[in-house]
Design a protein around this motif. Structure first.
Motif, short mmCIF file in Angstrom:
data_model
loop_
_atom_site.label_atom_id
_atom_site.label_comp_id
_atom_site.label_asym_id
_atom_site.label_seq_id
_atom_site.Cartn_x
_atom_site.Cartn_y
_atom_site.Cartn_z
N ARG A 3 56.48 43.68 -15.55
CA ARG A 3 56.01 42.31 -15.39
C ARG A 3 56.40 41.74 -14.02
N LEU A 6 53.96 42.90 -11.41
CA LEU A 6 52.70 42.16 -11.52
C LEU A 6 52.83 40.76 -10.94
N LEU A 7 53.96 40.10 -11.21
CA LEU A 7 54.17 38.76 -10.67
C LEU A 7 54.30 38.78 -9.15
N ASN A 8 54.95 39.81 -8.61
CA ASN A 8 55.03 39.94 -7.15
C ASN A 8 53.65 40.12 -6.55
N LEU A 9 52.84 40.94 -7.17
CA LEU A 9 51.48 41.16 -6.69
C LEU A 9 50.66 39.88 -6.74
N ILE A 10 50.76 39.14 -7.81
CA ILE A 10 50.05 37.87 -7.94
C ILE A 10 50.52 36.88 -6.88
N SER A 11 51.82 36.86 -6.61
CA SER A 11 52.37 35.96 -5.59
C SER A 11 51.80 36.27 -4.21
N ILE A 13 48.97 37.90 -3.47
CA ILE A 13 47.53 37.63 -3.44
C ILE A 13 47.27 36.13 -3.34
N ALA A 14 48.03 35.33 -4.08
CA ALA A 14 47.86 33.88 -4.02
C ALA A 14 48.19 33.35 -2.63
#
Length: 58
Positions: A3, A6-11, A13-14
């Motif tokens: 998880r 995934l949160l690092n990747l979302i951060s 990309i955002a």
């Protein structure tokens, strides 16, 4: 995939989308300058490097 990965990747990309939005809005105006552009992408790549090193440490 963990998880946190995934949160690092979302951060990342955002942040990239936010910087692209800022640049696309400022390109046609007179207030666009290269200092803001380079600072934004420098911050993004520094953030990505920290996230990559954090993932590699797991």
């Amino acid at each position: 995939m963990k998880r946190s990965h995934l949160l690092n990747l979302i951060s990342v990309i955002a942040a990239l989308l936010l910087i692209i939005n800022w640049i696309s809005r400022a390109v046609g105006t007179l207030c666009f300058n290269w200092f803001d552009y380079s600072t934004s992408f420098g911050t993004l790549f520094f953030n990505m490097a920290i996230n990559i090193f954090a993932v590699l440490e797991d």
